[in-house]
Scaffold this active site. Structure first.
Site, PDB file in Angstrom:
ATOM      1  N   SER A  92       0.846  -1.185   0.000  1.00  0.00           N
ATOM      2  CA  SER A  92       0.000   0.000   0.000  1.00  0.00           C
ATOM      3  C   SER A  92       0.889   1.244   0.000  1.00  0.00           C
ATOM      4  O   SER A  92       1.700   1.407  -0.904  1.00  0.00           O
ATOM      5  CB  SER A  92      -0.960  -0.055   1.198  1.00  0.00           C
ATOM      6  OG  SER A  92      -2.072   0.783   0.995  1.00  0.00           O
ATOM      7  N   HIS A 226      -7.631  -6.067   0.496  1.00  0.00           N
ATOM      8  CA  HIS A 226      -6.468  -5.184   0.500  1.00  0.00           C
ATOM      9  C   HIS A 226      -5.343  -5.736   1.363  1.00  0.00           C
ATOM     10  O   HIS A 226      -4.158  -5.517   1.061  1.00  0.00           O
ATOM     11  CB  HIS A 226      -6.888  -3.795   0.988  1.00  0.00           C
ATOM     12  CG  HIS A 226      -5.835  -2.755   0.795  1.00  0.00           C
ATOM     13  ND1 HIS A 226      -5.308  -2.436  -0.444  1.00  0.00           N
ATOM     14  CD2 HIS A 226      -5.182  -1.966   1.689  1.00  0.00           C
ATOM     15  CE1 HIS A 226      -4.395  -1.485  -0.317  1.00  0.00           C
ATOM     16  NE2 HIS A 226      -4.299  -1.193   0.968  1.00  0.00           N
TER      17      HIS A 226
END
Length: 257
Positions: A92, A226
Site C-alpha cells: 500500500s 487489500h
C-alpha cells in the site's frame, strides 16, 4: 544523518545473507507488520523492516508527511546495508515509498538493488485521487474500517485510537500529495502483488507498473482483499523468495553480487 537504529528492525539477524529484503509497511502500520515473515524466509535472505517515526517506540518522533522526506531518509539509512544486494517490498503506502527509495538507490553507485516488490498499490500515476488526510476523524475512521486497516477493538475505543490517528493522517498525506517526478525507468525487475478482491488495486492500473522498469515484470494475484498478505503470509513469502532467488542469480551473473 538519521540513525539506522531508529529506522530499521532486524528480527532474525543473518549476517551471511546474500540479499537483504527491506520491507516498508502500509499507512498506519509499523515495523512489526512484517515480523512474522523473517523466519519464513530461506537462510540466504535477511529481512529488514522499516520503522516509520511517530509510532510505537518512535511515538515521540515527528511523523513525516511528505514523500520526498520519507524516501530520502529511508534511502540514507539503508546505505550501510548495501554491502550486500538489497530488495524492496512495500505494501500500500509502503509500495509507493519503496518505489521512490528504489529510484534513489538505483542512482547510487554504492548500492546493489536486486528487485522491487509493490503490493496493494497501483502504478503511482494510476492511483485514484483522495483527500482523507484533510477529512474529519470520523471519515478517516470509516475508511480504516472499510479497508480493514486496524483491529475492530481499537476502532471501538476512541481513547486507544487517538494516538494512532496523527501518524496515520501524515501517512495518508504522503500518499495523497505524492506526485512522482519524471524519471528514467528502473532497471530492476518489478513484481506487483494484489488481492483479487481489492478494489484499491484494479488489475489494469496495477499492470501499469510494467511501464516503470526496463527489467522483467510480473503480476501475481492472491485470494483476499487489500490485506491479503496478512491472511496467507507463507504463500506470499514463498513467492517473494522465489523471485528473489531469480533476481539474485541474474545479479550474480552480471557481476553485481
Amino acid at each position: 544523518m538519521p540513525s539506522k537504529r531508529d529506522w530499521l528492525r532486524i528480527y532474525h539477524p543473518r549476517p551471511d545473507a546474500r540479499v537483504r529484503l527491506v520491507c516498508l509497511p502500509p499507512a498506519g502500520a509499523s515495523a512489526p507488520f512484517f515480523r512474522g515473515w523473517a523466519p519464513l524466509l530461506p537462510p540466504e535472505f535477511e529481512l529488514i523492516s522499516v520503522q516509520y517515526p511517530g509510532r510505537l517506540d518512535r511515538i515521540h518522533d515527528q511523523a513525516i508527511s511528505a514523500m520526498d522526506t520519507m524516501a530520502d531518509a529511508v534511502a540514507e539509512v539503508l546505505l550501510p546495508h548495501a554491502d550486500q544486494s538489497l530488495a524492496l517490498f512495500g505494501h500500500s503506502m509502503g509500495a509507493a515509498v519503496a518505489f521512490e527509495v528504489a529510484k534513489r538507490l538505483s542512482g547510487n553507485p554504492r548500492t546493489r538493488l536486486a528487485a522491487l516488490f509493490v503490493s496493494g498499490y497501483p502504478a503511482p500515476a494510476r492511483r485514484r485521487r483522495t483527500a482523507f488526510h484533510r477529512s474529519p476523524d470520523s471519515v478517516l475512521i470509516e475508511e480504516l474500517n472499510r479497508l480493514g486497516t486496524i483491529d475492530e477493538t481499537l476502532l471501538e475505543d476512541r481513547d486507544l485510537l487517538a494516538p494512532f490517528l496523527p501518524p496515520l493522517r501524515s501517512d495518508y498525506q504522503i500518499v495523497e500529495t505524492y506526485r512522482p517526478a519524471a524519471a528514467s525507468p528502473l532497471t530492476v525487475p518489478i513484481t506487483a502483488l494484489i488481492g483479487d478482491d481489492d478494489d484499491e488495486t484494479p488489475e489494469a492500473a496495477t499492470r501499469a507498473w510494467q511501464e516503470l522498469t526496463a527489467g522483467d515484470f510480473r503480476l501475481e494475484r492472491f485470494p483476499g482483499g487489500h490485506f491479503y498478505l496478512s491472511e496467507r503470509p507463507a504463500d506470499v513469502v514463498a513467492l517473494v523468495a522465489s523471485e528473489l532467488s531469480k533476481a539474485d542469480a541474474v545479479a550474480y551473473e552480471e557481476g553485481l553480487a
